[in-house]
Structure formats: structure tokens, C-alpha cells
Motif scaffolding. Structure first.
Motif, PDB file in Angstrom:
ATOM      1  N   GLN A  16     -50.814  90.833  90.077  1.00 50.19           N
ATOM      2  CA  GLN A  16     -50.556  92.158  89.497  1.00 50.19           C
ATOM      3  C   GLN A  16     -50.897  92.198  88.015  1.00 50.19           C
ATOM      4  OE1 GLN A  16     -46.397  92.494  90.223  1.00 50.19           O
ATOM      5  NE2 GLN A  16     -46.618  92.736  92.423  1.00 50.19           N
ATOM      6  N   TYR A  17     -51.214  91.051  87.485  1.00 53.00           N
ATOM      7  CA  TYR A  17     -51.318  90.886  86.045  1.00 53.00           C
ATOM      8  C   TYR A  17     -52.261  89.715  85.830  1.00 53.00           C
ATOM      9  CZ  TYR A  17     -49.105  89.678  81.497  1.00 53.00           C
ATOM     10  OH  TYR A  17     -48.819  89.383  80.206  1.00 53.00           O
ATOM     11  N   GLU A  18     -53.188  89.854  84.936  1.00 54.73           N
ATOM     12  CA  GLU A  18     -54.132  88.756  84.685  1.00 54.73           C
ATOM     13  C   GLU A  18     -53.426  87.658  83.880  1.00 54.73           C
ATOM     14  OE1 GLU A  18     -58.300  87.899  82.269  1.00 54.73           O
ATOM     15  OE2 GLU A  18     -57.383  89.900  82.193  1.00 54.73           O
ATOM     16  N   ASP A  19     -53.578  86.424  84.335  1.00 53.15           N
ATOM     17  CA  ASP A  19     -53.012  85.305  83.584  1.00 53.15           C
ATOM     18  C   ASP A  19     -53.870  85.070  82.344  1.00 53.15           C
ATOM     19  OD1 ASP A  19     -51.881  82.975  82.646  1.00 53.15           O
ATOM     20  OD2 ASP A  19     -52.881  81.695  84.132  1.00 53.15           O
ATOM     21  N   ARG A  20     -53.319  85.375  81.182  1.00 52.97           N
ATOM     22  CA  ARG A  20     -54.064  85.152  79.939  1.00 52.97           C
ATOM     23  C   ARG A  20     -53.548  83.945  79.172  1.00 52.97           C
ATOM     24  NH1 ARG A  20     -52.844  89.670  76.956  1.00 52.97           N
ATOM     25  NH2 ARG A  20     -54.296  89.002  75.359  1.00 52.97           N
ATOM     26  N   SER A  21     -52.266  83.609  79.373  1.00 53.30           N
ATOM     27  CA  SER A  21     -51.729  82.492  78.580  1.00 53.30           C
ATOM     28  C   SER A  21     -52.201  81.134  79.093  1.00 53.30           C
ATOM     29  CB  SER A  21     -50.204  82.560  78.513  1.00 53.30           C
ATOM     30  OG  SER A  21     -49.655  82.592  79.791  1.00 53.30           O
ATOM     31  N   GLY A  22     -52.337  80.981  80.428  1.00 58.01           N
ATOM     32  CA  GLY A  22     -52.837  79.700  80.962  1.00 58.01           C
ATOM     33  C   GLY A  22     -54.235  79.390  80.428  1.00 58.01           C
ATOM     34  N   PRO A  23     -55.177  80.345  80.540  1.00 59.91           N
ATOM     35  CA  PRO A  23     -56.503  80.101  79.969  1.00 59.91           C
ATOM     36  C   PRO A  23     -56.466  79.855  78.458  1.00 59.91           C
ATOM     37  CG  PRO A  23     -56.611  81.884  81.559  1.00 59.91           C
ATOM     38  CD  PRO A  23     -55.155  81.546  81.389  1.00 59.91           C
ATOM     39  N   ALA A  24     -55.533  80.507  77.758  1.00 58.39           N
ATOM     40  CA  ALA A  24     -55.441  80.289  76.303  1.00 58.39           C
ATOM     41  C   ALA A  24     -54.992  78.860  76.000  1.00 58.39           C
ATOM     42  CB  ALA A  24     -54.475  81.298  75.680  1.00 58.39           C
ATOM     43  N   VAL A  25     -54.063  78.329  76.796  1.00 58.97           N
ATOM     44  CA  VAL A  25     -53.650  76.928  76.596  1.00 58.97           C
ATOM     45  C   VAL A  25     -54.855  76.011  76.835  1.00 58.97           C
ATOM     46  CG1 VAL A  25     -52.176  75.042  77.386  1.00 58.97           C
ATOM     47  CG2 VAL A  25     -51.256  77.367  77.299  1.00 58.97           C
ATOM     48  N   GLU A  26     -55.569  76.264  77.931  1.00 58.90           N
ATOM     49  CA  GLU A  26     -56.744  75.433  78.250  1.00 58.90           C
ATOM     50  C   GLU A  26     -57.752  75.463  77.094  1.00 58.90           C
ATOM     51  OE1 GLU A  26     -58.719  76.429  81.916  1.00 58.90           O
ATOM     52  OE2 GLU A  26     -60.141  74.780  81.669  1.00 58.90           O
ATOM     53  N   GLN A  27     -58.005  76.651  76.600  1.00 61.58           N
ATOM     54  CA  GLN A  27     -58.982  76.803  75.513  1.00 61.58           C
ATOM     55  C   GLN A  27     -58.536  76.038  74.254  1.00 61.58           C
ATOM     56  OE1 GLN A  27     -59.051  80.633  73.536  1.00 61.58           O
ATOM     57  NE2 GLN A  27     -61.238  80.800  73.960  1.00 61.58           N
ATOM     58  N   GLU A  28     -57.247  76.125  73.947  1.00 60.29           N
ATOM     59  CA  GLU A  28     -56.735  75.432  72.761  1.00 60.29           C
ATOM     60  C   GLU A  28     -56.825  73.912  72.934  1.00 60.29           C
ATOM     61  OE1 GLU A  28     -55.599  76.572  69.820  1.00 60.29           O
ATOM     62  OE2 GLU A  28     -55.931  78.674  70.304  1.00 60.29           O
ATOM     63  N   VAL A  29     -56.503  73.420  74.145  1.00 59.51           N
ATOM     64  CA  VAL A  29     -56.594  71.966  74.394  1.00 59.51           C
ATOM     65  C   VAL A  29     -58.036  71.506  74.215  1.00 59.51           C
ATOM     66  CG1 VAL A  29     -56.429  70.164  76.155  1.00 59.51           C
ATOM     67  CG2 VAL A  29     -54.595  71.860  75.946  1.00 59.51           C
TER      68      VAL A  29
END
Ligand code: MTE
Length: 155
Positions: A16-29
Motif C-alpha cells: 500500500q506504500y512504497e518502501d523508501r527507508s529500506g532502499p535508503a539504508v542500502e544506499q547509505e551502506v
């Protein structure tokens, strides 16, 4: 370094909602550790599903969760993480809250936990993209050293 990112969100897991925080963690790592192996999971705010995702990820050096740390009735990430861990890592959770408080008073509402399960370091981040970016800036510098220490390597 292997990093498992678990997004804990009823709405993201239901699509119902796009996961934006998981990809942001991945990008930061990856921006700090380009050779890191990162994998991601998205689960609802259900203790059994969170525990299953933690178990499935426990071979990683780090498990970084995002979401479910607050005070709404379905927020159970900290309790579930604590039950999964066998040692505490309070300095990490304390520092994330302290640094987050410099950005927003609402940081007091995050109950995020940090601990270890064996040699796997588990850290809860809040669910917002701004929060995970800040939290990664805070723990990013100590991640490599922490992995060396959990592997029993000296300074
Ligand atoms: N920490 C930082 N650095 N930035 C933020 O925007 N949001 C806060 C807090 N910690 C926030 C933060 C808010 S509004 C809440 S309700 C709690 O984290 C819990 O968030 P969660 O339930 O998504 O985990």
C-alpha cells in the motif's frame, strides 16, 4: 561485510506504500562500503514475521531494521529484536537517539534497540528516510571496526 536490511511496516509489506527507508539504508551502506553485500526484506509489524526475518538474516554481519520503533499500538520491533538478541549494545541505541534529538524532539518517541545475536549486530532505526540517513551517518564510521571485533580480531 554483509548487511541485511529489514523494513518493518504493515503498509509497505502489503504494497500500500512504497518502501523508501529500506532502499535508503542500502544506499547509505553502499556509499560508505561499496563492496558490502546488502540484502533486503520487508515484513509487517508482526512479532512472528519479524523474528522469522531476523532468523533468516542472522548469518549477516549486520541486521539493520527500519520502522516499528515508536509508540503506536503495532510498534513491536524493539521488543522482538531484544528477544532475538543474546547480548545488548546500549551505546549504539543511546547514540542514535542522542544524535536524532538534535534533529527532532520526536526522537524521544523511538524505542529502538541494539544488540548482538552471536556475532551478528542488530540495530533498530526509526521508519523515516530522514531518520535512517542520519542513523547511518552515525553508525557508518564504526561498522567496519565493530565487525572486526565481533570476529575476535584485535585492534
Ligand atoms: N529520528 C530521526 N533522526 N529523524 C526522524 O525523523 N522520527 C521520529 C523518531 N526518530 C525521527 C527520528 C518519530 S516522528 C517517531 S514516531 C519515532 O522515531 C518512531 O518512528 P517509527 O515508529 O517509524 O520507528
Amino acid at each position: 561485510m554483509t548487511v541485511a536490511v529489514i523494513t518493518v511496516s504493515d503498509r509497505a509489506s502489503a504494497g500500500q506504500y512504497e518502501d523508501r527507508s529500506g532502499p535508503a539504508v542500502e544506499q547509505e551502506v553502499l556509499s560508505r562500503y561499496p563492496s558490502a553485500q546488502v540484502r533486503r526484506l520487508v515484513v509487517p509489524d508482526e512479532p512472528t514475521r519479524i523474528t522469522a526475518a531476523l532468523e533468516q538474516s542472522s548469518d549477516a554481519d549486520f541486521i539493520l531494521t527500519t520502522g516499528g520503533t515508536g509508540v503506536s499500538p503495532r510498534d513491536v520491533t524493539p521488543e522482538t529484536t531484544r528477544a532475538f538478541c543474546d547480548r545488548e549494545l546500549p551505546g549504539v541505541a543511546e547514540t542514535l537517539r542522542a544524535e536524532s534529538l538534535k534533529e527532532t524532539a520526536n526522537a524521544m518517541l523511538s524505542r529502538g534497540y541494539a544488540g548482538l545475536r552471536g556475532t551478528c549486530i542488530v540495530v533498530n532505526f526509526p521508519g523515516s528516510v530522514a531518520a535512517v540517513r542520519l542513523c547511518m551517518k552515525v553508525i557508518g564510521p564504526i561498522m567496519e571496526h565493530a565487525v572486526a571485533m565481533t570476529r575476535g580480531q584485535g585492534h
